[in-house]
Scaffold this motif. Structure first.
Motif, PDB file in Angstrom:
ATOM      1  N   GLY A  49      -4.607  -0.477  -7.556  1.00  0.00           N
ATOM      2  CA  GLY A  49      -4.573  -0.544  -9.007  1.00  0.00           C
ATOM      3  C   GLY A  49      -5.928  -0.760  -9.648  1.00  0.00           C
ATOM      4  N   ARG A 114       0.702   8.986  -9.833  1.00  0.00           N
ATOM      5  CA  ARG A 114       1.325   7.733  -9.424  1.00  0.00           C
ATOM      6  C   ARG A 114       0.855   7.313  -8.039  1.00  0.00           C
ATOM      7  N   GLU A 119       0.968   3.126  -7.447  1.00  0.00           N
ATOM      8  CA  GLU A 119       2.315   2.846  -7.938  1.00  0.00           C
ATOM      9  C   GLU A 119       3.374   3.401  -7.004  1.00  0.00           C
TER      10      GLU A 119
END
Length: 453
Positions: A49, A114, A119
């Motif tokens: 992230g 993603r 994620e």
């Protein structure tokens, strides 16, 4: 090839080294592998992230950073220093290149951003213990085209076992079992190799399966290397989606995509092994400076110096091989950065992986031996490095097959084999005018001629 690292590449190494030093101590690693996921979720959130590590080598148009294989290999080397358990290899090394190569534009837009941010984690499921063969590290998919009877033998060839796929009302349904899936127990997205067309027209294709799909059972298996968690997948009439667009009923070229993925993941694993070997060597050198025997540090004995010097040479050679293989992979693909034409680099990933695994195995073995009694205990982490080398070799090797396949691809023994065969034929000829048999290409083809001298 420019061997010097750029300021950006040095910054990648420095940042990751700080994180690994702070959060990947021996106790941290042992605690992380015993969690249900098999890795530290907080560490993965920071790597993915905040740093965008999974998307480091992904083009910017898909939500990545736009760097190359070399930058991702440098990151893997630093993670290897601490044996950091993470889904990076399974997600960014195995699944992402296949999504990029075979996915449709709609799937690219839906999945790749993603995956780049961490994620979404993904895993590749290949039936049996044939991951190295499927990736082209110990065999070529071109052989399957030449021998239809052995087509897609790495995935079971359509016989009993593996995963079968059939379509009903436009929906693909999968049934079967897959063992030894790297991070398969925790991945949210699975890329499953399955057979279609029955036995007569069997063909292995890749299918997207959600981690929570009805009928999917995932069981984490006990692995030699706890930092590489694996799972068994049981698919019982599970819905899947074909990865790629089917053309004329044949589907996408899965073999070529898997071979390209194998080259890339071999580079990442080689760099990771180099980092682990370097760390094992550094810890051993530090220990032999402190441990005393006969009133002096054992590191002062010439025999110990020679052993560690040999390990140092192996590690440095493996590092050079890994860096070159990463550069060659970028030269082959070209990438979005425009620093290659897609044709210049050679396939050096398999040899680099063999070199890296051998260096890690040697460094880990010397660490266990030179640490003495403490090196053989579960409390010390020397055994973790030895298990990493053995586990990776079982999953992606073994070393001798990696080297044998690289030698066969390069044709190193073709001339020698032809010379021996031609010499034997000449020696067995009864007279000067007898027909001679010549072996061409080390047994790949034969031509006979009756021209006497």
């Amino acid at each position: 090839m420019d061997a010097a690292l750029t300021a950006e590449q040095d910054e990648i190494r420095r940042t990751l080294r700080e994180i690994v030093t702070k959060r990947c101590g021996p106790d941290d690693v042992k605690a992380a592998v015993r969690t249900p996921a098999g890795y530290d979720a907080g560490l993965w959130a920071a790597l993915a992230g905040q740093l965008g590590l999974p998307g480091l080598a992904l083009p910017e148009r898909h939500g990545g950073t736009g760097c190359g294989t070399l930058e991702l290999a440098l990151a893997c080397e630093e993670l290897g220093q601490g044996l950091a358990p993470s889904p990076l290899i399974a997600t960014a090394g195995l699944a992402m290149p296949l999504l990029l190569a075979l996915g449709t534009p709609r799937r690219h837009a839906e999945l790749l951003p993603r995956v780049a941010t961490g994620e979404l984690t993904a895993a590749l499921a290949v039936p049996g213990a044939a991951l190295a063969t499927a990736l082209g590290l110990v065999g070529d998919h071109e052989d399957d085209r030449d021998h239809p009877a052995h087509r897609d033998h790495w995935a079971g060839g359509g016989r009993a076992g593996g995963v079968q796929a059939r379509t009903a009302d436009g929906v693909w349904r999968l049934y079967g079992q897959v063992d030894q899936v790297l991070d398969g127990h925790s991945a949210e997205l699975l890329l499953v190799a399955a057979h279609t067309g029955g036995f007569a027209r069997s063909r292995a294709l890749l299918f997207l399966v959600r981690g929570d799909a009805p009928g999917l059972v995932r069981v984490r298996q006990t692995a030699l290397d706890e930092t590489r968690p694996r799972a068994r997948l049981e698919l019982r009439d599970v819905e899947g989606e074909l990865l790629g667009e089917a053309e004329a009923g044949t589907g996408p070229d899965v073999g070529a995509a898997l071979a390209g993925t194998g080259e890339r993941v071999a580079v990442l694993l080689a760099a990771e092994a180099v980092g682990a070997a370097d760390r094992a060597l550094a810890r051993t050198v530090s220990y032999v400076k402190e441990r005393e025997q006969f009133g002096r540090a054992i590191g002062s004995f010439q025999a110990v110096k020679h052993r560690l010097a040999d390990v140092y040479v192996r590690v440095q050679a493996a590092r050079s091989a890994a860096y070159y293989a990463a550069w060659a992979a970028d030269a082959r693909s070209g990438g979005d950065r425009g620093d290659g034409d897609g044709e210049g680099g050679e396939r050096a990933g398999g040899l680099a992986l063999a070199q890296g695994l051998e260096a890690l195995r040697t460094a880990a073995a010397e660490a266990v031996q030179l640490h003495g009694g403490i090196g053989f205990t579960w409390e010390h982490d020397a055994h973790l490095y030895l298990k990493r080398a053995s586990g990776d070799e079982l999953l992606f090797g073994p070393v001798h097959r990696l080297r044998a396949h690289a030698a066969e691809r390069a044709g190193l023994f073709a001339g020698e084999g032809a010379d021996r065969a031609e010499g034997a034929a000449a020696a067995s000829a009864p007279e000067r005018g007898a027909p001679a048999v010549r072996v061409v290409g080390a047994g790949r083809g034969r031509s006979a001629g009756g021209a006497g001298r």
